[in-house]
Design a protein around this motif. Structure first.
Motif, mmCIF file in Angstrom:
data_model
loop_
_atom_site.group_PDB
_atom_site.id
_atom_site.type_symbol
_atom_site.label_atom_id
_atom_site.label_comp_id
_atom_site.label_asym_id
_atom_site.label_seq_id
_atom_site.Cartn_x
_atom_site.Cartn_y
_atom_site.Cartn_z
ATOM 1 N N ARG A 35 47.407 42.464 31.950
ATOM 2 C CA ARG A 35 46.364 43.123 31.166
ATOM 3 C C ARG A 35 45.146 42.208 31.013
ATOM 4 N NH1 ARG A 35 47.664 47.711 28.325
ATOM 5 N NH2 ARG A 35 49.883 48.266 28.282
ATOM 6 N N ARG A 36 44.013 42.824 30.858
ATOM 7 C CA ARG A 36 42.766 42.078 30.687
ATOM 8 C C ARG A 36 42.850 41.106 29.513
ATOM 9 N NH1 ARG A 36 36.761 44.713 31.091
ATOM 10 N NH2 ARG A 36 35.579 42.780 30.869
ATOM 11 N N GLU A 63 42.044 37.156 30.008
ATOM 12 C CA GLU A 63 40.905 36.531 29.326
ATOM 13 C C GLU A 63 41.362 35.543 28.252
ATOM 14 O OE1 GLU A 63 38.458 39.826 28.097
ATOM 15 O OE2 GLU A 63 37.465 39.886 30.069
ATOM 16 N N ARG A 115 36.915 38.904 37.096
ATOM 17 C CA ARG A 115 37.856 39.748 37.813
ATOM 18 C C ARG A 115 37.267 41.117 38.080
ATOM 19 N NH1 ARG A 115 40.489 36.223 39.711
ATOM 20 N NH2 ARG A 115 41.912 37.804 40.474
ATOM 21 N N THR A 116 37.859 41.809 39.034
ATOM 22 C CA THR A 116 37.610 43.239 39.226
ATOM 23 C C THR A 116 38.749 43.973 38.530
ATOM 24 O OG1 THR A 116 36.507 42.881 41.346
ATOM 25 C CG2 THR A 116 37.354 45.092 40.900
ATOM 26 N N TRP A 117 38.427 44.750 37.511
ATOM 27 C CA TRP A 117 39.460 45.362 36.683
ATOM 28 C C TRP A 117 39.811 46.769 37.156
ATOM 29 C CZ3 TRP A 117 41.510 41.717 33.903
ATOM 30 C CH2 TRP A 117 40.710 40.656 33.446
ATOM 31 N N ARG A 130 40.739 50.127 35.775
ATOM 32 C CA ARG A 130 40.529 50.723 34.452
ATOM 33 C C ARG A 130 41.324 52.023 34.323
ATOM 34 N NH1 ARG A 130 36.220 47.977 32.226
ATOM 35 N NH2 ARG A 130 34.984 46.749 33.715
ATOM 36 N N ASP A 160 42.656 47.878 30.816
ATOM 37 C CA ASP A 160 42.164 47.297 32.064
ATOM 38 C C ASP A 160 43.202 46.310 32.586
ATOM 39 O OD1 ASP A 160 39.921 48.749 31.457
ATOM 40 O OD2 ASP A 160 38.698 47.021 30.891
ATOM 41 N N TRP A 161 43.405 46.333 33.905
ATOM 42 C CA TRP A 161 44.457 45.527 34.523
ATOM 43 C C TRP A 161 43.902 44.747 35.714
ATOM 44 C CZ3 TRP A 161 49.644 45.989 32.779
ATOM 45 C CH2 TRP A 161 49.882 47.028 31.879
ATOM 46 N N SER A 162 44.588 43.654 36.043
ATOM 47 C CA SER A 162 44.268 42.903 37.256
ATOM 48 C C SER A 162 45.560 42.639 38.021
ATOM 49 C CB SER A 162 43.602 41.565 36.906
ATOM 50 O OG SER A 162 43.285 40.831 38.080
#
Length: 247
Positions: A129-130, A134, A142-144, A146, A151-153
């Motif tokens: 998870r974002r 963070e 990052r490119t998330w 959504r 938001d995930w990576s």
């Protein structure tokens, strides 16, 4: 059944900006704390109990490093999805798949992933998870992904748990071929699923499960509590961040 692992260490062709920034011929040969990235990833996999480690590696210095590390080396195919398919054909299920630029990979992350992966899933995907990313690496960019549940990576770690996972790799190859024709990728989702995504009513787990079902498999996500698991070395700024983190 013995768990194997595949490290994707092939080149996409041309000059890699991260390798050029580090002054090495290939990103996998970047040295961090006295070890190449390829060596660090291989050590993390072995530290998690993986006995058979394969590497999809280019000829030359990367191949030499793979041989020195005692990895089973395969020639890379045309793109990461095809290389993963070739590695899966050679190593079989169950197999972990990761990348040579996963510089911070740790055995405990892998062990937690394997422990949390659903036993009935053909494919499991590790994501963070974002908030976790963070928290642990506030400087990362990052490119998330959504979705309705946040938001995930991606964490560049996959478990191909059964022979049926080959269908997921075939789908990956189709998506890779269609990357310049995004409308064809969208069609695979179906209009209802796409609308739910656009309205932020689709969760990531639902999306992965639906896409897996279209490939005839069960696919699942595993949430990583380790935000650093989402940090790889895609850009020179990522390398600076990783060097700071390991110090």
């Amino acid at each position: 059944m013995t768990l194997s692992a595949l490290i994707l260490a092939g080149s996409r062709g041309g000059v890699d900006p991260v390798a050029a920034y580090a002054g090495v011929p290939h990103k996998a040969l970047i040295v961090l704390e006295g070890e190449t990235l390829l060596a660090r990833v291989a050590a993390a996999l072995r530290g998690a109990g993986v006995q058979r480690v394969l590497a999809s590696a280019d000829a030359g210095a990367v191949a030499d490093e793979a041989d020195k590390l005692g990895l089973e080396r395969l020639a890379p195919a045309a793109g990461p999805s095809a290389s993963a398919a070739a590695g899966f054909a050679a190593g079989g299920a169950p197999m972990l798949v990761t990348t040579a630029d996963h510089a911070l990979l740790r055995p405990e992350w892998i062990a937690a992933f394997l422990d949390r992966a659903p036993r009935d899933a053909d494919v499991s995907i590790l994501l963070a998870r974002r908030e976790a990313v963070e928290r642990d690496a506030p400087a990362t960019k990052r490119t998330w992904l959504r979705f309705a549940d946040g938001d995930w990576s991606g964490c560049n770690l996959f478990l191909l748990a059964s022979p049926r996972a080959a269908a997921a790799l075939a789908l990956w190859q189709e998506v890779e071929r269609d990357r310049k024709r995004p409308w064809r990728i969208v069609i695979r989702l179906g209009p209802g699923m796409l609308l739910r995504y656009l309205l932020r009513r689709l969760t990531l787990a639902e999306a992965v499960a639906r896409i897996g079902a279209r490939a005839g498999i069960k696919a699942a996500i595993v949430e990583s509590p380790y935000g650093l698991a989402a940090v790889d070395v895609d850009k020179p700024a990522d390398l600076d961040l990783v060097r700071t983190l390991v110090r």
